[in-house]
Write an enzyme that holds these catalytic residues in place. Structure first.
Site, PDB file in Angstrom:
ATOM      1  N   GLY A   8     -28.097 -15.801  53.830  1.00  0.00           N
ATOM      2  CA  GLY A   8     -28.110 -16.431  52.502  1.00  0.00           C
ATOM      3  C   GLY A   8     -26.963 -15.939  51.647  1.00  0.00           C
ATOM      4  O   GLY A   8     -27.072 -15.843  50.416  1.00  0.00           O
ATOM      5  N   GLY A  11     -25.278 -17.591  48.254  1.00  0.00           N
ATOM      6  CA  GLY A  11     -26.056 -17.828  47.039  1.00  0.00           C
ATOM      7  C   GLY A  11     -25.635 -16.949  45.866  1.00  0.00           C
ATOM      8  O   GLY A  11     -24.595 -16.275  45.901  1.00  0.00           O
ATOM      9  N   GLN A  12     -26.481 -16.960  44.839  1.00  0.00           N
ATOM     10  CA  GLN A  12     -26.148 -16.248  43.591  1.00  0.00           C
ATOM     11  C   GLN A  12     -25.947 -14.753  43.838  1.00  0.00           C
ATOM     12  O   GLN A  12     -24.995 -14.153  43.329  1.00  0.00           O
ATOM     13  CB  GLN A  12     -27.266 -16.470  42.551  1.00  0.00           C
ATOM     14  CG  GLN A  12     -26.897 -15.952  41.166  1.00  0.00           C
ATOM     15  CD  GLN A  12     -28.062 -15.917  40.189  1.00  0.00           C
ATOM     16  OE1 GLN A  12     -29.216 -16.225  40.553  1.00  0.00           O
ATOM     17  NE2 GLN A  12     -27.787 -15.531  38.959  1.00  0.00           N
ATOM     18  N   ASP A  34     -24.828 -17.970  56.283  1.00  0.00           N
ATOM     19  CA  ASP A  34     -25.622 -18.858  55.430  1.00  0.00           C
ATOM     20  C   ASP A  34     -25.835 -20.152  56.201  1.00  0.00           C
ATOM     21  O   ASP A  34     -25.097 -20.431  57.156  1.00  0.00           O
ATOM     22  CB  ASP A  34     -24.883 -19.153  54.110  1.00  0.00           C
ATOM     23  CG  ASP A  34     -25.820 -19.635  53.000  1.00  0.00           C
ATOM     24  OD1 ASP A  34     -26.106 -18.844  52.082  1.00  0.00           O
ATOM     25  OD2 ASP A  34     -26.276 -20.802  53.060  1.00  0.00           O
ATOM     26  N   ILE A  35     -26.799 -20.937  55.783  1.00  0.00           N
ATOM     27  CA  ILE A  35     -27.001 -22.247  56.413  1.00  0.00           C
ATOM     28  C   ILE A  35     -25.932 -23.229  55.928  1.00  0.00           C
ATOM     29  O   ILE A  35     -25.631 -24.219  56.578  1.00  0.00           O
ATOM     30  CB  ILE A  35     -28.435 -22.768  56.133  1.00  0.00           C
ATOM     31  CG1 ILE A  35     -28.821 -23.855  57.130  1.00  0.00           C
ATOM     32  CG2 ILE A  35     -28.599 -23.237  54.698  1.00  0.00           C
ATOM     33  CD1 ILE A  35     -30.310 -24.184  57.129  1.00  0.00           C
ATOM     34  N   ARG A  36     -25.352 -22.940  54.735  1.00  0.00           N
ATOM     35  CA  ARG A  36     -24.250 -23.748  54.193  1.00  0.00           C
ATOM     36  C   ARG A  36     -22.937 -23.151  54.640  1.00  0.00           C
ATOM     37  O   ARG A  36     -22.799 -21.934  54.713  1.00  0.00           O
ATOM     38  CB  ARG A  36     -24.237 -23.702  52.656  1.00  0.00           C
ATOM     39  CG  ARG A  36     -25.379 -24.395  51.996  1.00  0.00           C
ATOM     40  CD  ARG A  36     -25.143 -24.407  50.502  1.00  0.00           C
ATOM     41  NE  ARG A  36     -25.566 -23.173  49.843  1.00  0.00           N
ATOM     42  CZ  ARG A  36     -25.099 -22.732  48.688  1.00  0.00           C
ATOM     43  NH1 ARG A  36     -24.130 -23.377  48.058  1.00  0.00           N
ATOM     44  NH2 ARG A  36     -25.564 -21.622  48.149  1.00  0.00           N
ATOM     45  N   ASP A  52     -28.746 -20.297  60.606  1.00  0.00           N
ATOM     46  CA  ASP A  52     -30.006 -20.681  59.967  1.00  0.00           C
ATOM     47  C   ASP A  52     -31.026 -19.584  60.270  1.00  0.00           C
ATOM     48  O   ASP A  52     -31.330 -19.317  61.437  1.00  0.00           O
ATOM     49  CB  ASP A  52     -30.448 -22.032  60.575  1.00  0.00           C
ATOM     50  CG  ASP A  52     -31.771 -22.519  60.014  1.00  0.00           C
ATOM     51  OD1 ASP A  52     -32.468 -21.747  59.328  1.00  0.00           O
ATOM     52  OD2 ASP A  52     -32.116 -23.684  60.290  1.00  0.00           O
ATOM     53  N   TYR A 141     -43.799 -19.724  45.865  1.00  0.00           N
ATOM     54  CA  TYR A 141     -42.720 -18.728  45.961  1.00  0.00           C
ATOM     55  C   TYR A 141     -43.301 -17.311  45.865  1.00  0.00           C
ATOM     56  O   TYR A 141     -43.003 -16.430  46.689  1.00  0.00           O
ATOM     57  CB  TYR A 141     -41.718 -18.987  44.842  1.00  0.00           C
ATOM     58  CG  TYR A 141     -40.602 -17.986  44.704  1.00  0.00           C
ATOM     59  CD1 TYR A 141     -39.565 -17.928  45.633  1.00  0.00           C
ATOM     60  CD2 TYR A 141     -40.550 -17.113  43.607  1.00  0.00           C
ATOM     61  CE1 TYR A 141     -38.523 -17.020  45.487  1.00  0.00           C
ATOM     62  CE2 TYR A 141     -39.504 -16.215  43.457  1.00  0.00           C
ATOM     63  CZ  TYR A 141     -38.495 -16.169  44.392  1.00  0.00           C
ATOM     64  OH  TYR A 141     -37.465 -15.281  44.239  1.00  0.00           O
ATOM     65  N   LYS A 145     -43.500 -14.186  48.506  1.00  0.00           N
ATOM     66  CA  LYS A 145     -42.926 -12.873  48.171  1.00  0.00           C
ATOM     67  C   LYS A 145     -43.926 -11.749  48.429  1.00  0.00           C
ATOM     68  O   LYS A 145     -43.577 -10.714  48.993  1.00  0.00           O
ATOM     69  CB  LYS A 145     -42.442 -12.848  46.714  1.00  0.00           C
ATOM     70  CG  LYS A 145     -41.162 -13.627  46.491  1.00  0.00           C
ATOM     71  CD  LYS A 145     -40.021 -13.067  47.315  1.00  0.00           C
ATOM     72  CE  LYS A 145     -38.742 -13.850  47.195  1.00  0.00           C
ATOM     73  NZ  LYS A 145     -37.725 -13.460  48.175  1.00  0.00           N
TER      74      LYS A 145
END
Ligand code: NAD
Ligand code: SER
Length: 325
Positions: A8, A11-12, A34-36, A52, A141, A145
């Protein structure tokens, strides 16, 4: 030498954690995934690969090929997006974490997994939320967690996997835009203040939550992973706090720099319900005692640095778009 995999990574958090890890441990030791596709952002100074985290075989191959011994597992779906696609959130947040833990067990990796203030729920004490307390979250979510925290603790006690985690508050940053969370307003507000001079907030003016500036969040992850294991009585996951603010207080702090800034409120019931189920202020005494946690940025310092850092990236203000801000 450490070989680190970050999932990931686009991301942010990942877009700032990867450079920080590369600066500390060497660019060649940190594999961003990342998947992107994020070769442009993360593939210049080191290795980036599309992976992924729900694909156990691909994850296993990547860990073996690079001789990984630590995984920072950031791939997840955040609170607001998760509420619209609970099945996908369960598959990615828990299925992905399970794959990471299994790979870590087989190949002897340490694992860092962020939890969240979302791991608490409406029956949790909301002010001074203790480290160990009731955790009955009501968002999908939050459910992923708290289950993730338990799974990570299980892999530590049952298999000896060195798992560690933090319950991050809402994070404020200016590198990558946030990924669909309930606290995204605390980032958007800066973009809109600088671009349009006004912002329409989706949470009510008096919704108080814990917030933190990204440099503190990144430092916390690295410090926890470097902490002496013998000192850790807790592992998954530590409360950490920096400051608390409502949207109204954040707007007021921005107005001290941009006096014309205006905030309006159009409540999104889904995100408001989530925010109302989260703590107003967590107690981070365990993190302070067990590994010396201390935040560097308060509200004022965060606002000043955000505006100073973001303004040159955004350029001159624009007219308010037809659909509003
Ligand atoms: P983000 O949404 O900005 O980034 C998540 C990244 O995961 C994205 O780049 C996405 O493409 C990637 N991803 C999604 N599904 C994937 C998959 N199947 N395989 C690989 N990559 C996948 O999120 P973030 O803010 O960087 O959060 C990272 C972690 O920190 C998450 O676990 C999140 O729950 C937690 N956290 C974040 C905050 C916050 O305020 N940002 C607060 C508390 C906890
Ligand atoms: N910032 C995150 C969210 O709003 C908290 O985990 O989803």
């Amino acid at each position: 030498m450490k070989r680190i995999l970050v999932s990931g990574a686009a991301g942010q958090i990942g877009s700032e954690l990867v450079p920080a890890l590369r600066a500390r441990y060497g660019a060649a030791t940190v594999i961003a995934t990342d998947i992107r596709d994020a070769h442009d952002a993360l593939g210049k100074d080191g290795i980036f690969e599309v992976v992924d985290s729900t694909d156990a075989a691909a994850l296993d191959k990547t860990v073996q090929r690079h001789g990984i011994d630590a995984i920072y597992h950031l791939a997840a779906i955040l609170s607001a997006t998760a509420e619209y696609s609970p099945q996908r959130a369960y598959r990615i947040n828990l299925g992905g974490l399970f794959n990471v833990l299994e790979v870590a067990r087989e190949h002897g990796c340490a694992v860092f997994t962020p939890s969240s203030i979302a791991a608490f729920g409406p029956s949790t004490p909301r002010d001074g939320t203790p480290q160990d307390t009731v955790q009955r979250p009501t968002s999908i979510y939050g459910i992923t967690k708290v289950a993730g925290e338990l799974l990570c603790d299980y892999y530590f006690t049952r298999f000896g996997v060195d798992t560690r985690g933090l319950r991050y508050p809402g994070l404020i940053s200016h590198t990558a835009r946030p990924g669909g969370g309930t606290t995204d307003y605390a980032v958007e507000i800066f973009y809109h203040a600088l671009q349009y001079g006004r912002y329409t907030c989706f949470l009510a003016a008096d919704t108080q939550l814990d917030l933190m500036y990204m440099p503190d969040a990144i430092r916390a992850a690295i410090e926890l992973m470097e902490a002496e294991p013998a000192r850790l009585r807790h592992r998954n996951a530590f409360n950490i706090a920096a400051f608390q603010a409502t949207p109204a207080a954040l707007a007021e702090a921005i107005r001290r720099h941009l006096p014309e800034f205006e905030i309006r409120y159009e409540i999104d019931p889904v995100r408001q319900r989530i925010a109302d189920s989260w703590p107003r202020r967590v107690d981070d005494a365990a993190a302070r005692e067990e590994w010396g946690w201390r935040a560097a940025y308060d509200l004022e310092a965060t606002v000043a640095d955000m505006l100073r850092s973001l303004a040159p990236k955004l350029g001159p203000p624009s007219p308010v778009p037809a659909g509003g801000t």
